[in-house]
Motif scaffolding. Structure first.
Motif, PDB file in Angstrom:
ATOM      1  N   ASP A 141       2.382   1.662  -3.452  1.00 26.02           N
ATOM      2  CA  ASP A 141       1.364   2.220  -4.368  1.00 26.02           C
ATOM      3  C   ASP A 141       1.242   3.734  -4.183  1.00 26.02           C
ATOM      4  O   ASP A 141       1.237   4.502  -5.147  1.00 26.02           O
ATOM      5  N   SER A 142       1.127   4.154  -2.918  1.00 26.05           N
ATOM      6  CA  SER A 142       0.903   5.593  -2.702  1.00 26.05           C
ATOM      7  C   SER A 142       2.161   6.402  -3.015  1.00 26.05           C
ATOM      8  O   SER A 142       2.073   7.577  -3.385  1.00 26.05           O
ATOM      9  N   SER A 143       3.324   5.762  -2.911  1.00 20.53           N
ATOM     10  CA  SER A 143       4.563   6.469  -3.265  1.00 20.53           C
ATOM     11  C   SER A 143       4.580   6.784  -4.765  1.00 20.53           C
ATOM     12  O   SER A 143       4.879   7.908  -5.182  1.00 20.53           O
ATOM     13  N   ASN A 192       7.475   9.610   1.728  1.00 17.83           N
ATOM     14  CA  ASN A 192       6.399   8.771   2.273  1.00 17.83           C
ATOM     15  C   ASN A 192       6.909   8.068   3.534  1.00 17.83           C
ATOM     16  O   ASN A 192       6.501   6.953   3.836  1.00 17.83           O
ATOM     17  N   ASP A 228       3.563  12.772   1.870  1.00 17.41           N
ATOM     18  CA  ASP A 228       2.505  12.198   2.715  1.00 17.41           C
ATOM     19  C   ASP A 228       2.748  12.588   4.167  1.00 17.41           C
ATOM     20  O   ASP A 228       1.860  12.444   5.007  1.00 17.41           O
ATOM     21  N   GLY A 277      -0.333   7.078   3.685  1.00 14.18           N
ATOM     22  CA  GLY A 277       0.412   6.186   2.794  1.00 14.18           C
ATOM     23  C   GLY A 277      -0.025   4.727   2.849  1.00 14.18           C
ATOM     24  O   GLY A 277      -0.027   4.030   1.843  1.00 14.18           O
ATOM     25  N   SER A 278      -0.410   4.252   4.022  1.00 14.89           N
ATOM     26  CA  SER A 278      -0.806   2.834   4.143  1.00 14.89           C
ATOM     27  C   SER A 278      -2.324   2.674   4.285  1.00 14.89           C
ATOM     28  O   SER A 278      -2.793   1.607   4.684  1.00 14.89           O
ATOM     29  N   THR A 287      -5.172   1.588   3.306  1.00 13.43           N
ATOM     30  CA  THR A 287      -6.098   0.697   2.598  1.00 13.43           C
ATOM     31  C   THR A 287      -6.720  -0.178   3.692  1.00 13.43           C
ATOM     32  O   THR A 287      -6.096  -0.393   4.743  1.00 13.43           O
ATOM     33  N   SER A 294       0.837  -1.213   0.000  1.00 14.59           N
ATOM     34  CA  SER A 294       0.000   0.000   0.000  1.00 14.59           C
ATOM     35  C   SER A 294       0.869   1.259   0.000  1.00 14.59           C
ATOM     36  O   SER A 294       0.557   2.243  -0.680  1.00 14.59           O
ATOM     37  N   MET A 352       1.990   6.850  -6.690  1.00 14.68           N
ATOM     38  CA  MET A 352       0.880   7.797  -6.923  1.00 14.68           C
ATOM     39  C   MET A 352       1.369   9.238  -6.706  1.00 14.68           C
ATOM     40  O   MET A 352       1.113  10.125  -7.534  1.00 14.68           O
ATOM     41  N   LEU A 353       2.092   9.462  -5.608  1.00 18.45           N
ATOM     42  CA  LEU A 353       2.564  10.822  -5.312  1.00 18.45           C
ATOM     43  C   LEU A 353       3.543  11.307  -6.378  1.00 18.45           C
ATOM     44  O   LEU A 353       3.522  12.479  -6.764  1.00 18.45           O
ATOM     45  N   THR A 413       8.471  -0.471  -4.154  1.00 19.55           N
ATOM     46  CA  THR A 413       8.307   0.714  -5.010  1.00 19.55           C
ATOM     47  C   THR A 413       9.162   0.565  -6.267  1.00 19.55           C
ATOM     48  O   THR A 413       8.725   0.873  -7.388  1.00 19.55           O
TER      49      THR A 413
END
Ligand SMILES: O=CC(=O)O
Length: 353
Positions: free
Chosen positions: A114-116, A264, A290, A317-318, A320, A111, A118-119, A177
């Motif tokens: 993913d968000s890293s 992140n 984040d 960041g995590s 989900t 998760s 995304m950013l 990542t």
């Protein structure tokens, strides 16, 4: 008459919801004291309620120091944080008192990876300014323009366009990542990591190369080289004094003008004022964060919030369901193991940190 066993007291600093709390409530030998909300209880509540506790589950925004340990008293055997990071816990005090510390790695690696990414994409592709155009009702006037809101392409443009992804911290989240960035066509990876052992670096590099045959380079480098070579630079290292403001003016001045920086990890790794200046003066292209030093006290006046090419999200960041329920579950498992005197599912080796 049978002896009545004294229940063990556990304190949970916020309500972990119906998926996790029953794992504690179903334990007949526990007296569970919980702040009955999903938001922060505040230190005052913790100090008042932790007296006599055998174990506690805490959150990443709670500073767990001598004051808390003193308030708990001598029964405290285990502190279980629902986070992978543990820079909020005073490890010296913990070690002095022989208290175990559990954290929640692995379950959040995907998760956060993913968000890293995304950013990085959001910052690179001007998402903040672009969504502003729509949300402020400006699209009709803005129309469409050939170069409006353009940014650097985030994946290679041709086989000759060799891209480098950089990492500060090269643990499990960074490696997850990296796997995603390889999917985007990145073929070089440079990183800085806590361990300075060349044999360890070689071992990691061989493992990563074997896993990802399209990578031509995986190399531990010095900070200056990392700054100079990274097209996208991810900060995914622990907070604390060792990494404080590792990204500062000197570092940022060496970055590529088209580079994107993502934090992140913990806000303390980045000097926010320096990053705002760097964005304003074009030392790098964009940033996605984040986490920010001083969070959650970040208002619209914060220099990074005001930067059009800085995308900021509030430490999610995590966030989900899978990761957060998993983290809560591991936090409970660590607590129960600590109370039972058996190895934790994920234990921070306090003496080695
Ligand atoms: O920041 C999040 C964590 O440490 O789990």
């Amino acid at each position: 008459m049978a002896e009545v066993q004294k229940k063990l007291k556990v304190v949970v600093s916020l309500d972990l919801g119906p998926e996790v709390m029953p794992l504690l409530y179903n334990q007949p030998n526990l007296d569970v004291v919980v702040w009955p909300h999903e938001s922060a209880s505040g230190k005052e509540w913790l100090l008042k309620n932790i007296a006599g506790a055998d174990g506690c589950i805490i959150m990443l925004f709670e500073k767990i120091d001598a004051e808390v340990f003193d308030a708990a008293g001598p029964n405290l055997k285990v502190v279980s944080t629902m986070s992978v990071g543990y820079d909020h816990v005073d490890l010296k005090e913990l070690a002095k008192r022989g208290i175990k510390l559990g954290n929640t790695p692995d379950i959040l690696s995907d998760s956060v990876a993913d968000s890293s990414v995304m950013l990085a994409l959001m910052a690179g592709r001007n998402t903040k300014q672009a969504t502003n155009v729509v949300e402020k009702g400006e699209w009709p006037g803005w129309g469409w323009s050939p170069y409006g809101l353009c940014g650097p392409q985030m994946s290679p443009n041709s086989p000759q366009d060799i891209r480098t992804v950089g990492f500060i911290g090269f643990g499990r989240i960074a490696q997850a990542t990296l796997a995603r960035m390889i999917g985007f066509g990145y073929t070089r990876c440079v990183y800085v990591a806590r361990s300075k052992d060349p044999a360890r670096a070689k071992e990691i590099e061989q493992t990563i190369k074997a896993r990802h045959p399209t990578l031509t380079t995986v190399q531990r480098v010095e900070l200056d080289q990392l700054a100079r070579e990274s097209d996208v630079l991810y900060i995914l290292a622990p907070g604390g004094p060792e990494t404080y403001h590792i990204v500062n003016e000197t570092f940022l001045k060496q970055m590529k003008k088209t580079a994107v920086l993502v934090n992140n990890a913990r806000g303390t790794l980045v000097d926010s004022d320096a990053l705002a200046k760097a964005l304003k003066e074009g030392w790098l292209w964009g940033a996605g964060v984040d986490v920010v030093e001083g969070e959650p006290n970040v208002t619209v006046d914060h220099p990074l919030v005001k930067e059009p090419r800085c995308v900021m999200i509030p430490h999610i960041g995590s966030a989900t369901w899978e990761s957060r329920i998993g983290m809560g579950t591991i936090a409970v498992q660590n607590l129960l193991a600590g109370l039972a005197g058996i190895p934790l599912v994920a234990e921070v080796q306090v003496s080695k940190v």
